[in-house]
Motif scaffolding. Structure first.
Motif, PDB file in Angstrom:
ATOM      1  N   ILE A 163       2.560   1.656  -3.622  1.00 10.11           N
ATOM      2  CA  ILE A 163       1.449   2.073  -4.613  1.00 10.11           C
ATOM      3  C   ILE A 163       1.362   3.565  -4.253  1.00 10.11           C
ATOM      4  O   ILE A 163       1.277   4.288  -5.391  1.00 10.11           O
ATOM      5  CB  ILE A 163       0.256   1.082  -4.516  1.00 10.11           C
ATOM      6  N   ASP A 164       1.121   4.011  -3.103  1.00  8.63           N
ATOM      7  CA  ASP A 164       0.925   5.406  -2.810  1.00  8.63           C
ATOM      8  C   ASP A 164       2.076   6.255  -3.486  1.00  8.63           C
ATOM      9  O   ASP A 164       1.904   7.356  -3.881  1.00  8.63           O
ATOM     10  CB  ASP A 164       0.598   5.748  -1.432  1.00  8.63           C
ATOM     11  N   PHE A 165       3.229   5.655  -3.264  1.00  7.21           N
ATOM     12  CA  PHE A 165       4.480   6.503  -3.502  1.00  7.21           C
ATOM     13  C   PHE A 165       4.861   6.623  -5.288  1.00  7.21           C
ATOM     14  O   PHE A 165       4.843   7.693  -5.589  1.00  7.21           O
ATOM     15  CB  PHE A 165       5.889   5.653  -3.026  1.00  7.21           C
ATOM     16  N   ALA A 189       0.796  -1.259  -0.039  1.00  5.29           N
ATOM     17  CA  ALA A 189       0.174   0.133   0.015  1.00  5.29           C
ATOM     18  C   ALA A 189       0.784   1.381   0.048  1.00  5.29           C
ATOM     19  O   ALA A 189       0.529   2.161  -0.554  1.00  5.29           O
ATOM     20  CB  ALA A 189      -0.987  -0.002   1.216  1.00  5.29           C
ATOM     21  N   ARG A 190       2.013   1.333   0.868  1.00  9.66           N
ATOM     22  CA  ARG A 190       2.839   2.554   0.739  1.00  9.66           C
ATOM     23  C   ARG A 190       3.703   2.491  -0.439  1.00  9.66           C
ATOM     24  O   ARG A 190       3.747   3.880  -0.989  1.00  9.66           O
ATOM     25  CB  ARG A 190       3.783   2.393   1.952  1.00  9.66           C
ATOM     26  N   GLY A 194       8.128   5.079   3.515  1.00 10.18           N
ATOM     27  CA  GLY A 194       7.480   5.543   2.611  1.00 10.18           C
ATOM     28  C   GLY A 194       7.809   6.655   1.850  1.00 10.18           C
ATOM     29  O   GLY A 194       6.976   7.106   0.678  1.00 10.18           O
ATOM     30  N   ASP A 234       1.849   6.509  -7.025  1.00 11.76           N
ATOM     31  CA  ASP A 234       1.022   7.117  -7.571  1.00 11.76           C
ATOM     32  C   ASP A 234       1.421   8.629  -7.386  1.00 11.76           C
ATOM     33  O   ASP A 234       1.110   9.413  -8.091  1.00 11.76           O
ATOM     34  CB  ASP A 234      -0.165   6.840  -6.931  1.00 11.76           C
ATOM     35  N   MET A 235       2.009   8.853  -6.266  1.00  9.62           N
ATOM     36  CA  MET A 235       2.724  10.175  -6.167  1.00  9.62           C
ATOM     37  C   MET A 235       3.418  10.656  -7.114  1.00  9.62           C
ATOM     38  O   MET A 235       3.638  11.835  -7.882  1.00  9.62           O
ATOM     39  CB  MET A 235       3.257  10.350  -4.635  1.00  9.62           C
TER      40      MET A 235
END
Length: 161
Positions: free
Chosen positions: A89-91, A86-87, A121, A93-94
């Protein structure tokens, strides 16, 4: 696969110096991934696995504390539901949302699949693919620094520096 051994020995030395290592333990290595697990991971990521990443996963399905900043190399066992994924993917996506990928010269059509994330992250290793003429295959980025690599062994060698 001497490059895996070099990194493990390097991390062992660091752990001994830091006082958080018991002799005889291999830092961060896991049980091997199955061939079926590799196929599932490749389908999830949506791009072919680079050959050295595939070979590494057949030895160790990811690796904890891969680098000095608590970077973990993600394996098939981490997908899809781990907090690390999850971390990561968030990175990713950023990076895409901020168009940082374009600032780095990565052309449109290149997919970025997270295969590593540090404990905070704020740094990740991304497997690049999906565009037939694009090389390199890896991007290690975070904290304002970005480095490209063609093979996973180069990523491992850089982690030893």
């Amino acid at each position: 696969m001497e490059w895996i051994g070099r990194l493990v020995r390097h991390r062992e030395r660091q752990a001994v110096e830091d006082g958080d290592y018991l002799p005889g333990e291999w830092p961060g290595l896991r049980s091997p991934c199955t061939v079926g697990g590799l196929a599932e991971l490749e389908a999830r990521l949506g791009i072919p696995l680079e050959s050295e990443y595939r070979d590494f996963l057949l030895i160790s399905d990811g690796m904890e504390d891969f680098s000095w900043d608590g970077m973990s190399v993600l394996g098939a066992v981490d997908w899809p539901d781990s907090p690390k994924v999850a971390r990561a993917i968030d990175f990713r996506d950023m990076i895409v949302g901020g168009r940082i990928d374009r600032d780095l010269g990565i052309p449109e059509g290149v997919r970025m699949a997270p295969i590593g994330i540090n404990r905070d992250g704020d740094a990740a290793i991304l497997l690049l693919g999906g565009a037939s003429n694009w090389s390199p295959r890896y991007l290690w980025t975070g904290s304002g620094d970005s480095v490209f690599f063609d093979r996973l062994s180069e990523v491992f060698e850089w982690a030893c520096e």
